[in-house]
Motif scaffolding. Structure first.
Motif, mmCIF file in Angstrom:
data_model
loop_
_atom_site.group_PDB
_atom_site.id
_atom_site.type_symbol
_atom_site.label_atom_id
_atom_site.label_comp_id
_atom_site.label_asym_id
_atom_site.label_seq_id
_atom_site.Cartn_x
_atom_site.Cartn_y
_atom_site.Cartn_z
ATOM 1 N N SER A 30 0.834 -1.191 0.000
ATOM 2 C CA SER A 30 0.000 0.000 0.000
ATOM 3 C C SER A 30 0.877 1.253 0.000
ATOM 4 O O SER A 30 1.933 1.292 0.646
ATOM 5 C CB SER A 30 -0.910 0.023 1.227
ATOM 6 O OG SER A 30 -1.596 1.255 1.309
ATOM 7 N N TYR A 31 0.415 2.269 -0.712
ATOM 8 C CA TYR A 31 1.151 3.539 -0.779
ATOM 9 C C TYR A 31 0.950 4.392 0.471
ATOM 10 O O TYR A 31 1.578 5.441 0.609
ATOM 11 C CB TYR A 31 0.700 4.339 -2.002
ATOM 12 C CG TYR A 31 1.427 3.957 -3.276
ATOM 13 C CD1 TYR A 31 2.638 4.551 -3.619
ATOM 14 C CD2 TYR A 31 0.886 3.013 -4.146
ATOM 15 C CE1 TYR A 31 3.294 4.217 -4.788
ATOM 16 C CE2 TYR A 31 1.543 2.668 -5.327
ATOM 17 C CZ TYR A 31 2.742 3.271 -5.643
ATOM 18 O OH TYR A 31 3.415 2.938 -6.797
ATOM 19 N N LEU A 32 0.084 3.955 1.363
ATOM 20 C CA LEU A 32 -0.253 4.775 2.525
ATOM 21 C C LEU A 32 0.970 5.143 3.358
ATOM 22 O O LEU A 32 1.134 6.293 3.772
ATOM 23 C CB LEU A 32 -1.285 4.036 3.402
ATOM 24 C CG LEU A 32 -1.889 4.835 4.552
ATOM 25 C CD1 LEU A 32 -2.633 6.050 4.020
ATOM 26 C CD2 LEU A 32 -2.820 3.958 5.377
ATOM 27 N N ALA B 213 -4.170 -1.169 7.615
ATOM 28 C CA ALA B 213 -4.002 -0.586 6.289
ATOM 29 C C ALA B 213 -2.525 -0.453 5.934
ATOM 30 O O ALA B 213 -2.128 -0.656 4.788
ATOM 31 C CB ALA B 213 -4.690 0.778 6.234
ATOM 32 N N ILE B 214 -1.718 -0.128 6.923
ATOM 33 C CA ILE B 214 -0.277 0.026 6.688
ATOM 34 C C ILE B 214 0.402 -1.328 6.570
ATOM 35 O O ILE B 214 1.259 -1.541 5.706
ATOM 36 C CB ILE B 214 0.346 0.869 7.817
ATOM 37 C CG1 ILE B 214 -0.103 2.327 7.656
ATOM 38 C CG2 ILE B 214 1.865 0.776 7.816
ATOM 39 C CD1 ILE B 214 0.297 3.230 8.785
ATOM 40 N N ARG B 215 0.019 -2.267 7.443
ATOM 41 C CA ARG B 215 0.549 -3.626 7.371
ATOM 42 C C ARG B 215 -0.596 -4.606 7.592
ATOM 43 O O ARG B 215 -1.089 -4.751 8.719
ATOM 44 C CB ARG B 215 1.643 -3.870 8.418
ATOM 45 C CG ARG B 215 3.008 -3.394 7.985
ATOM 46 C CD ARG B 215 4.116 -4.020 8.815
ATOM 47 N NE ARG B 215 4.266 -5.440 8.562
ATOM 48 C CZ ARG B 215 4.934 -5.963 7.535
ATOM 49 N NH1 ARG B 215 5.477 -5.181 6.626
ATOM 50 N NH2 ARG B 215 5.049 -7.257 7.397
ATOM 51 N N PRO B 216 -1.044 -5.289 6.544
ATOM 52 C CA PRO B 216 -2.182 -6.212 6.676
ATOM 53 C C PRO B 216 -1.990 -7.275 7.752
ATOM 54 O O PRO B 216 -2.969 -7.730 8.349
ATOM 55 C CB PRO B 216 -2.267 -6.838 5.283
ATOM 56 C CG PRO B 216 -1.728 -5.794 4.365
ATOM 57 C CD PRO B 216 -0.615 -5.141 5.138
ATOM 58 N N LEU C 268 -10.645 4.597 2.512
ATOM 59 C CA LEU C 268 -9.724 5.705 2.240
ATOM 60 C C LEU C 268 -8.375 5.190 1.743
ATOM 61 O O LEU C 268 -7.749 5.787 0.855
ATOM 62 C CB LEU C 268 -9.541 6.551 3.504
ATOM 63 C CG LEU C 268 -10.764 7.361 3.953
ATOM 64 C CD1 LEU C 268 -10.501 8.037 5.293
ATOM 65 C CD2 LEU C 268 -11.120 8.415 2.896
ATOM 66 N N THR C 269 -7.944 4.058 2.307
ATOM 67 C CA THR C 269 -6.689 3.446 1.855
ATOM 68 C C THR C 269 -6.793 2.990 0.409
ATOM 69 O O THR C 269 -5.864 3.189 -0.388
ATOM 70 C CB THR C 269 -6.342 2.233 2.746
ATOM 71 O OG1 THR C 269 -6.295 2.645 4.113
ATOM 72 C CG2 THR C 269 -4.995 1.649 2.355
ATOM 73 N N TYR D 277 -1.687 3.902 -7.898
ATOM 74 C CA TYR D 277 -1.511 2.816 -8.875
ATOM 75 C C TYR D 277 -2.152 3.151 -10.226
ATOM 76 O O TYR D 277 -1.766 2.595 -11.254
ATOM 77 C CB TYR D 277 -2.122 1.512 -8.342
ATOM 78 C CG TYR D 277 -1.227 0.725 -7.424
ATOM 79 C CD1 TYR D 277 -0.125 0.042 -7.915
ATOM 80 C CD2 TYR D 277 -1.491 0.646 -6.056
ATOM 81 C CE1 TYR D 277 0.700 -0.698 -7.075
ATOM 82 C CE2 TYR D 277 -0.676 -0.084 -5.201
ATOM 83 C CZ TYR D 277 0.422 -0.761 -5.721
ATOM 84 O OH TYR D 277 1.242 -1.501 -4.880
ATOM 85 N N GLY D 278 -3.155 4.022 -10.218
ATOM 86 C CA GLY D 278 -3.851 4.359 -11.445
ATOM 87 C C GLY D 278 -4.958 3.385 -11.790
ATOM 88 O O GLY D 278 -5.610 3.517 -12.833
#
Length: 537
Positions: free
Chosen positions: A90-92, A211-214, A252-253, A261-262
């Protein structure tokens, strides 16, 4: 922090009298807000110094999965590893450092010194927040005295010093874990006053950690079921809190990842499929099932281990000790194991050490009152325990943070300065993949090449990094047939010896060498890192 410098302070602490048992905090036993501000200031100053003293290389993810990605977002160049192409990250987390880089660039501070140190200084502010919340959590559970000792333990443990200010997603996950635990009603004592929004806050922070680390879900599955069991309003908890808050945070994540990612990417699902369902993490090595119990977590907690075990049984706080055991057990089921995976439960284990230290000065004789001789003995034991823990952990912390495996950091710091002065045109890294920082440290858009180690679809196939380690001279000879000759080559001394003829043939000479390590890790000893340059450069 005075306790670290002057063991006599512990004798003063011993003389503090409480009317209540150390494991039963009084309602009036609360630290005041001004004192908490002082504690935060102390922790922040300590973690700033901590961040500046950490000068060694620990795990590639610190650079390659956080700063390198943030650098690419901000400046338009940087290497994205295969994980980002498969959408399992995740880019978060990197976005946090991308914002920092934007600020540095705006003020024209994106120079080598700031680019190298600013991210860890930012992480140190998060770490200080985690320290304060651990202090508050231990005060809620056990009282003022234990809170003071818990803070002492947190700040002196070698692995926390070594790891918590690094820009690993695990470091931020650890902070969020401690913050969330403070707000969970099921963790607090019945005597604690719980604000109406406490559980909602706990859920929001827990969702952010996931969200940062599943894999943080391992922690919150345990806490969630514990809360569900103890809650009176079970349906409200699930339908009006867990589902809406979890959906909001994760939604939001997903939007952040969609933007970066597009396209729509379900990172938790991709992460789960790769690491759990297909055991993709095993590509990077496996350990025996008991590794966390016999080596990993034991090394992390170090000399605090006997104090933590004693604190667990003395305090009888089975909910939190159960959380530590649960996480270690679940992570033990996975083949690929790393120290940082179980970092989030280290502060909890250390809190039990603080509990035990606090009880040493609370021992009384059979009539419930301390005699002078008993008081002196307890004071002496406490001083010895504190001295032992400080000395053993400070030595370990400073060696691991400032000596062991520092060459790969030093070489990139050196090259960043040289590149800034226009003396470096392009670089080839003939090292195991991801052995050094990359563009996030160099901060110059020049060609660089490292040996790839993307997992192959073909079982047993060797990647570039493995091919090089099997036959350095043969690989380099074949590689040179199609290369654009670099101005600089970086390699470890163990391969340097085997590539002398190759380097001489292509007109390279050694210009710099950096100490790296005294002992081997995972593979043969990599004692130093050498930099070679084309003659005439």
């Amino acid at each position: 922090m005075k306790q670290r410098k002057n063991p006599n302070v512990s004798s003063n602490i011993t003389n503090i009298r409480h009317n209540t048992n150390v494991s039963k905090p009084s309602k009036n036993n609360k630290f005041t807000h001004p004192l908490l501000k002082k504690v935060f200031t102390l922790c922040l100053c300590f973690r700033f110094i901590n961040a500046l003293l950490v000068q060694t290389y620990f795990n590639p993810d610190e650079h390659w999965q956080a700063l390198e990605v943030a650098h690419q977002i901000t400046f338009g160049y940087g290497h994205l590893t295969w994980e980002w192409k498969k959408g399992i990250r995740s880019y978060l987390h990197p976005v946090i450092f991308a914002v920092l880089y934007k600020v540095l660039a705006f003020f024209h501070l994106d120079k080598p010194w700031f680019m190298i140190r600013a991210p860890r200084l930012l992480q140190s502010t998060f770490s200080a927040t985690g320290d304060v919340y651990l202090f508050k959590l231990s005060q809620e559970l056990f009282g003022d005295r234990v809170a003071k000792f818990t803070l002492f333990v947190q700040l002196t443990n070698w692995f926390m010093f070594f790891c918590i200010t690094r820009t690993l997603s695990n470091s931020l996950e650890t902070v969020l874990t401690v913050v969330s635990l403070y707000y969970w009603p099921c963790i607090r004592t019945s005597a604690s006053k719980i604000s109406p929004g406490s559980r909602k806050c706990a859920l929001a922070v827990a969702a952010l950690a996931c969200a940062i680390r599943p894999t943080s879900a391992i922690t919150w599955i345990y806490i969630g079921f514990l809360e569900l069991y103890m809650a009176r309003d079970k349906l409200k908890f699930i339908l009006l809190e867990v589902i809406p808050i979890g959906t909001l945070i994760l939604g939001l994540t997903f939007l952040v990842d969609r933007w970066m990612y597009g396209t729509w990417v379900l990172v938790p699902l991709n992460f789960l499929k790769f690491n759990f369902l297909s055991s993709g993490g095993d590509y990077y090595g496996t350990h025996v099932w008991h590794w966390y119990f016999t080596q990993g977590f034991t090394v992390m907690i170090f000399t605090f281990l006997p104090f933590s075990l004693a604190g667990v049984f003395k305090s009888k706080q089975w909910k939190l000790s159960g959380l530590v055991a649960w996480c270690l057990a679940i992570y033990s089921l996975l083949g690929h194991k790393e120290f940082r995976f179980v970092l989030p439960v280290l502060p909890i284990a250390l809190m039990f050490s603080g509990y035990w230290l606090a009880t040493i000065g609370e021992r009384s004789n059979g009539r419930g009152k301390k005699s002078a001789s008993t008081d002196d003995r307890c004071s002496g034991k406490l001083q010895l325990a504190v001295l032992f823990l400080v000395v053993s952990n400070i030595l370990m912390a400073f060696y691991m943070s400032m000596v062991h495996q520092r060459g790969t950091e030093d070489v990139m710091n050196y090259l960043s300065i040289e590149a800034n002065n226009g003396k470096v045109k392009n670089i080839l890294f003939l090292t195991p993949c991801h052995a050094t920082p990359y563009y996030s440290t160099l901060h110059r858009n020049i060609p660089m090449r490292f040996l790839d180690c993307t997992p192959s679809e073909e079982k047993g196939a060797l990647d570039e990094s493995d091919q090089f380690l099997v036959d350095p001279a043969g690989f380099a000879t074949e590689f040179a047939k199609n290369w654009s000759i670099p101005s600089h080559i970086v390699l470890f001394d163990s391969q340097e010896k085997l590539l002398k003829d190759f380097l001489d043939l292509h007109n390279f000479q050694e210009i710099k060498k950096f100490f790296h390590a005294h002992f081997k890790v995972d593979r043969e000893l990599q004692a130093s890192v050498a930099v070679y340059a084309l003659k005439g450069q």
